[in-house]
Design a protein around this motif. Structure first.
Motif: not given
Length: 971
Positions: A968-971, A875-879
């Motif tokens: 939106e897609p995660p980073e 959820l935080a879009r962590h790599p």
């Protein structure tokens, strides 16, 4: 209304005016002259400021109806009217209002108890928490004053704390009056008890009654005088005699007025003496009473006693005793040994030596024998004793007490003391006390045989007999020739007290039995009793006592030449120091524990399986502790720890002892936890429950069962088995030994329900948890800290910021180990942050790799930690979100609940809403409605509305924030 006070006699006249009696009728009823009645009526008209006699009658009739019912504290209701003592009543009430502790002092029978009760009723409205009454007469041990007070105020024992400490904590904030009656025979226990209690309870006041001052520095003494005898018609003593005589059906007429005044004068106004005399009025009349009293007073004139009033009471008792037939005199003195109400059967056993038969003969020979050994004449013994008890009750020397099982009899304390003196004079004390001891032994054995059934009936039977058992033990333990019976009775009482859940007394009695065994050079018996005392100490969560008692048992076994048992006891002591370290006020130093273990090895015998198993368990405990002390560790160290525990389990199983096997399985469960084997830890914990199903109901087994339930609940929670965790935590919460320790009993139930999301249940149970924790002196342990943190989490999920902060502050007091809070604290905090749509804050709570914080999260919290870390990362879009999801999937494989969380995180990462929604069924099947509702929220759209409704039904805040699925897609 005038400020003038209405006297007691005026109040009597006023009451009769309410019955519309004439002056002549009032005079006859009160045994006073008509002129005196007229004088009282005139005074009442003036004081009450009413115009005429009719108004007085109306006032009296209204007063007789009384105010609305209003229970007075916890005071016993008097069965007879209170007569006179207007001045003393007012003065004593003033003393109670102005001094912390007042002792009403006077000779036996003067009326101290009735005066104290009347004053307590007068002042109880001054105390917000009312008044408690505690009768200390049944006590034989000054050391049990705190137990008697605790029973009266309904304060029970708690694990890990002494009863005195629990009682002080319970009363610390109370504004109440404590009435302690009959303190004289235990004053060496009362004085220090009150000094401690009053120092800790600033709003508490104490009114005590005693024949002697308590000699406490803070004591205010109030001397209770005899009833007033001067004044003729106004004599309180005469009024008491007249009322009591009328109560037995023979009201004295006006013609005997002067004679009654003289009789009460010669009785020195002693309330008990007057009541005893009044009870004999119907059969003896004035002349018989006067003649009998005169003879007895002459016998005691010039005696060695300096207190004239005490001598006067003795005169009445001697006189009443002299009126009895010889067999009734013998019966009275022999039943004086009973402390509690007793049956006819009990009296037969004590008075006749137990050889009596039930039948219909009219007389019993031997009641008047002086050697304490009776020859019973035939089958009429039971009937003869029953008849004799009835006669003693008619003489007011015994009180008949109806009960569900038939009539019981009880002697006042003064009569009991008098009867005991008569036993000494008759040379029967040893014989009768010995028969009473034998009766108590038989009764205790009968109670033990029925202890397994338990129930209210058994508890009532124990409560009815316990005081006599304690009294018999107190007498026997000081007599060398009775030591064997005293030891046997102490052991029985220890078992019974444990069955009654009086664990503090149980431990005390087991230690007493060990002491008596040691005095008889039975060191093996002493060792056995000390082991059982250690088991009780375990139930009380007193680790230091367990350690001490196991070492003492080892010393006794060594003296008995039993090195195998000594080895086992020393190994048990070392194990306790590691296994139950959180229940120690201060853990023994490592060098001391190692020395104990070294001594155990010196005494080990390779051929004794039990000793080998105990040593293996101790070694496993030491190894596990050493492993746990590391900040990290190699796999081989973890495997070595598990290997030690597995060896301990194998050896324990060979012993056939369920308790030993359960203890070894506990070590195995702990070792697997530290090795990161959550499923293995849960499996070992479950096996403990099964093993203990066949264990006996000993203190050690009971302690093991309580520990096993807690560990089974915790480890089941750790692998996502919420229904099983709730079942075992519910069994722990309902355990009878934890009735007063709600914090210990309900800690795992709170955590389990919090994870499930049952907010209302958590918050309702949290109230009792907190109250019990505060009563306990704010104990500290991992489970208590986790429970408090789970309540804080529920407040957080409800959006209650202040409530959450309050309970997080409690966590800081309930658990001082920072590493524990980094485990469960991180988990609970992450759940709150995710609930409110702040994955970045949630991720900061679980940012560290589990490998870096394994010591804090590898037990219950490992699966929860890695799944929350994975979800927060997504959820935080962590790599590293995908790698964390993959890692979590490996760790939790086999945990259906955690696996569903990981699958949901993967679906979020893949933006696969149908796959995400499919996890909801897994959460529902796992008994976790909170995560099922959260799944709907995360799905977004119309699903989120259903999720918010589901959260509301759970009593939780439906705030969503950023928690709904990102498009939106995660980073």
């Amino acid at each position: 209304m005038s400020s003038s006070v209405v006297s007691a006699r005026e109040a009597d006249v006023l009451a009769l005016l309410g019955e519309h009696l004439s002056n002549a009728e009032i005079a006859a009823r009160l045994f006073i002259s008509v002129r005196t009645v007229e004088s009282h009526v005139s005074s009442l008209l003036r004081k009450l400021e009413v115009p005429d006699r009719r108004a007085l009658s109306r006032r009296a009739a209204a007063s007789s109806r009384g105010p609305a019912p209003d229970a007075v504290g916890r005071l016993p209701a008097p069965l007879t009217t209170f007569v006179g003592r207007g001045r003393e009543r007012e003065e004593l009430a003033t003393a109670v209002r102005t001094h912390r502790q007042v002792t009403a002092v006077g000779p036996g029978g003067v009326g101290k108890t009735r005066l104290a009760l009347a004053v307590a009723a007068d002042v109880t409205d001054d105390f917000a928490d009312g008044a408690w009454f505690v009768d200390l007469a049944p006590l034989t041990d000054p050391g049990r004053v705190d137990a008697a007070v605790a029973a009266a105020v309904h304060v029970g024992e708690q694990p890990g704390r002494g009863l005195a400490e629990v009682l002080t904590a319970a009363l610390a904030g109370r504004e109440a009056l404590l009435v302690l009656d009959n303190c004289e025979h235990v004053r060496e226990g009362v004085a220090p008890f009150l000094e401690r209690l009053l120092a800790a309870c600033p709003r508490l006041r104490v009114l005590a009654t005693s024949r002697a001052r308590l000699l406490a520095p803070f004591e205010r003494v109030f001397s209770v005088p005899p009833l007033s005898r001067a004044g003729g018609d106004e004599s309180e003593a005469v009024t008491l005699f007249m009322e009591r005589a009328a109560a037995v059906g023979w009201p004295p007429g006006p013609a005997v007025g002067e004679g009654v005044v003289d009789l009460c004068e010669r009785l020195d106004g002693m309330a008990l003496a007057i009541e005893l005399a009044a009870a004999r009025w119907p059969t003896l009349g004035l002349d018989g009473l006067t003649a009998g009293l005169s003879d007895q007073l002459r016998m005691l004139a010039g005696g060695a006693r300096a207190d004239d009033r005490h001598r006067s009471l003795r005169a009445v008792l001697d006189w009443s005793h002299g009126l009895l037939a010889p067999q009734d005199q013998a019966l009275l003195r022999r039943v004086a040994v009973f402390v509690a109400p007793f049956t006819v059967d009990a009296a037969v056993s004590t008075a006749l030596g137990g050889d009596a038969e039930v039948g219909g003969a009219d007389s019993v020979a031997g009641f008047d024998s002086a050697d304490g050994v009776d020859s019973v004449a035939g089958p009429g013994s039971w009937a003869a004793v029953a008849d004799g008890l009835g006669r003693l009750a008619e003489h007011s020397l015994l009180t008949a007490v109806p009960s569900a099982t038939g009539t019981r009899y009880q002697a006042l304390e003064t009569i009991r003391q008098y009867g005991t003196e008569q036993l000494v004079h008759a040379g029967e004390l040893t014989g009768v006390r010995s028969r009473h001891l034998a009766w108590c032994l038989a009764g205790a054995e009968d109670l033990r045989d029925g202890a397994d059934t338990g129930g209210d009936e058994w508890r009532a039977r124990f409560d009815a007999g316990a005081q006599d058992i304690r009294a018999a033990l107190a007498w026997a333990r000081g007599r060398p020739e009775q030591r064997a019976d005293a030891r046997r009775l102490a052991g029985l009482l220890a078992e019974l007290a444990f069955a009654r859940h009086l664990v503090a007394e149980s431990q005390e009695r087991f230690e007493q039995a060990a002491e008596l065994a040691g005095e008889s050079s039975d060191d093996a018996g002493a060792a056995a009793a000390l082991r059982r005392a250690a088991g009780v100490a375990g139930c009380r969560r007193l680790g230091d006592d367990m350690f001490r008692l196991h070492r003492a048992a080892a010393d006794a076994a060594r003296r008995a030449g039993d090195t195998a048992d000594a080895c086992r006891d020393l190994a048990a002591a070392a194990t306790v120091a590691y296994r139950f370290s959180t229940s120690f006020p201060a853990i023994p130093v490592e060098a001391e524990i190692k020395d104990v273990l070294a001594q155990a090895h010196e005494m080990s015998d390779a051929g004794d399986t039990a000793a080998e198993a105990a040593l293996a368990l101790a070694e496993a405990a030491v190894t596990a502790d050493a492993f746990g002390a590391l900040q990290g560790g190699a796999d081989n160290t973890a495997r070595e720890t598990v290997a030690y525990a597995e060896r301990a389990v194998a050896l324990a199983r060979l012993t056939g002892d369920p308790v030993a096997e359960s203890a070894a399985l506990d070590a195995l469960s702990g070792a697997r936890c530290w090795a990161g084997e959550s499923f293995g830890a849960a499996e070992a914990a479950r096996r403990r429950i099964d093993v203990l199903a066949r264990s006996p109901r000993t203190p050690a087994a009971t302690h093991e069962v309580m520990d096993a339930l807690a560990m089974a609940a915790g480890t089941a929670l750790g692998v996502g088995e919420l229904p099983q965790a709730r079942r075992w935590s519910g069994q722990l919460a309902s355990h009878p030994l934890l009735a007063e320790a709600g914090h210990q009993a309900t800690s795992w139930l709170l955590v389990t329900d919090a994870f499930a999301g049952h907010a209302d249940d958590v918050l309702a149970r949290a109230v009792g948890f907190r109250e019990a924790w505060e009563r306990s002196g704010r104990q500290r342990s991992l489970s208590l800290g986790a429970a408090a943190a789970s309540v804080a989490m529920i407040h957080g999920l409800r959006g209650d910021v202040e409530g959450r902060a309050d309970w997080l502050a409690l966590v800081e007091q309930a658990d001082t180990a920072e590493q524990h809070r980094k485990g469960y604290g991180a988990v609970f905090d992450a759940m709150v942050r995710l609930h409110h749509g702040d994955p970045d804050a949630a991720l900061s709570s679980v940012a560290r790799s589990p490998d870096a914080v394994w010591k804090w999260v590898c037990w219950v919290w490992l699966h929860w930690y890695v799944t929350l870390r994975a979800e927060a990362s997504v959820l935080a879009r962590h790599p590293e979100a995908q790698s964390r999801v993959d890692s979590a999937r490996t760790v939790v494989a086999g945990d259906a609940l955690a696996a569903a969380q990981v699958e949901r995180a993967q679906a979020l990462l893949d933006e696969d809403v149908p796959r995400l929604l499919a996890t909801r069924a897994a959460f529902q099947a796992a008994g976790c409605p909170y995560q099922a509702a959260r799944t709907l929220l995360l799905a977004g759209g119309a699903h989120a509305d259903r999720g918010r409704a589901a959260l509301t039904s759970l009593g939780l805040d439906p705030i969503t924030g950023r928690q709904e699925q990102r498009t939106e897609p995660p980073e």
